[in-house]
Write an enzyme that holds these catalytic residues in place. Structure first.
Site, short mmCIF file in Angstrom:
data_model
loop_
_atom_site.label_atom_id
_atom_site.label_comp_id
_atom_site.label_asym_id
_atom_site.label_seq_id
_atom_site.Cartn_x
_atom_site.Cartn_y
_atom_site.Cartn_z
N GLY A 1 0.82 -1.20 0.00
CA GLY A 1 0.00 0.00 0.00
C GLY A 1 0.86 1.25 0.00
N CYS A 2 0.22 2.39 -0.24
CA CYS A 2 0.96 3.65 -0.35
C CYS A 2 1.51 4.11 1.00
CB CYS A 2 0.08 4.72 -0.98
SG CYS A 2 -1.60 4.83 -0.30
#
Length: 347
Positions: free
Chosen positions: A151-152
């Site tokens: 994920g970011c």
């Protein structure tokens, strides 16, 4: 490379999908052979994304019609819950898969089901998935059949944090805090009230304080690096009034007199995509816009034993599509910068 790698993209109508198309268009070793969308099947990619006019002659197809099994690698740029149903069949047919959703990121199935609110459709495949934080897991990614693209927020936090936790000791009992901000594109392309201009513009707010889905992902990444470190980790995300970009501020209470700046410089000395800034600098989100870069700086707070770590990425590139392309390059033994040598946009 004489024979180009055939690439398929499932769910190519979102922001990460169009970023994959943008980056792969400049990749010398790949051919995008199939792009799928159930809702836009039959629509030309260039009509749906005018930014790609003159670049792609493909049209969206349904996954059943796209011939994904003929691809060498397939990217899933889909909502959570899709890849875990469709990826196993492709993997059985010898297709390598990079999943940009969260379906294979969390190794503990009950934890994943708690945070994502659904029953996992391929629990046996989770243990085979390699967590694709490229700089920290390169050797495993190179051998992987299935990569769980991070994920970011976990990317922005973990790139500076993991090397530091491996080599610097934190004060026992002190919290490890990550204070993070994201642009509105992190919410995806699907419409919702919170991402409307009148809601997100000229506004700034925290969210997910009681629990964000990226919390267990970060805790999983740092667990075991120091006693109790995962349990004491506090993560607060904020929505910033910008389209792209992510900024993490991490506070470290050190006890061993080590120099964390030296640790980061040594660890990322030869890195292609992680830039440790000069002492006293502060990274800006606009300095990585559109590029597969993470810029990091670290400073000691005044009259304190607390070190402040600052990290920025473009949430759609290093935080999603760019890291996915980087992982593909590693998997196929390609130069890591292929398709990823874009210079950040300014202003």
């Amino acid at each position: 490379m004489s024979k180009k790698i055939k690439v398929g993209i499932v769910g190519a109508t979102g922001y990460t999908g169009v970023e994959l198309l943008r980056l792969l268009a400049a990749h010398p070793d790949v051919e995008v052979a199939a792009v799928t969308s159930r809702s836009e099947a039959g629509t030309a990619v260039a009509d749906y994304f005018p930014s790609l006019r003159g670049v792609y002659g493909l049209a969206f197809q349904t996954p059943d019609e796209a011939g994904l099994e003929q691809c060498d690698i397939v990217f899933f740029a889909t909502p959570n819950g899709i890849a875990m149903k469709d990826a196993p069949r492709l993997i059985e047919q010898g297709v390598r898969v990079i999943d940009l959703s969260a379906d294979f990121r969390i190794r503990d199935i009950p934890t994943w089901e708690h945070w994502y609110g659904m029953t996992h459709a391929a629990p046996d495949l989770v243990s085979q998935a390699v967590y694709g934080l490229s700089e920290l897991n390169r050797e495993a990614v190179a051998q992987a059949r299935l990569v769980a693209n991070p994920g970011c927020y976990p990317t922005c936090v973990s790139l500076p944090l993991v090397p530091l936790l491996r080599q610097c000791r934190l004060k026992p009992g002190m919290p490890l805090i990550a204070d993070c901000k994201s642009g509105v594109s992190g919410a995806g392309r699907k419409g919702n009230v919170g991402s409307l201009l009148c809601e997100a513009g000229d506004n700034f707010k925290a969210y997910g304080i009681a629990g964000h889905r990226h919390l267990p992902e970060i805790r999983q990444t740092i667990a075991g690096l120091q006693d109790g470190i995962a349990e004491g980790f506090v993560f607060t995300p904020h929505l910033a009034p910008m389209i792209r970009g992510m900024h993490a501020t991490v506070y470290l209470h050190l006890s061993d007199g080590s120099n964390p700046e030296t640790v980061l410089r040594d660890y990322y000395r030869d890195s292609l995509f992680v830039d440790i800034l000069p002492a006293g600098s502060t990274p800006e989100t606009r300095s990585v816009r559109g590029a597969n870069l993470c810029r990091i700086s670290i400073q000691q707070a005044a009259q304190s034993d607390v070190w402040v770590v600052l990290s920025v990425i473009d949430n759609l590139v290093k935080g999603a599509a760019g890291q996915a392309v980087q992982n593909m390059n590693i998997m196929f033994g390609l130069k890591e910068t292929h398709g990823l040598d874009a210079i950040p946009l300014l202003p």
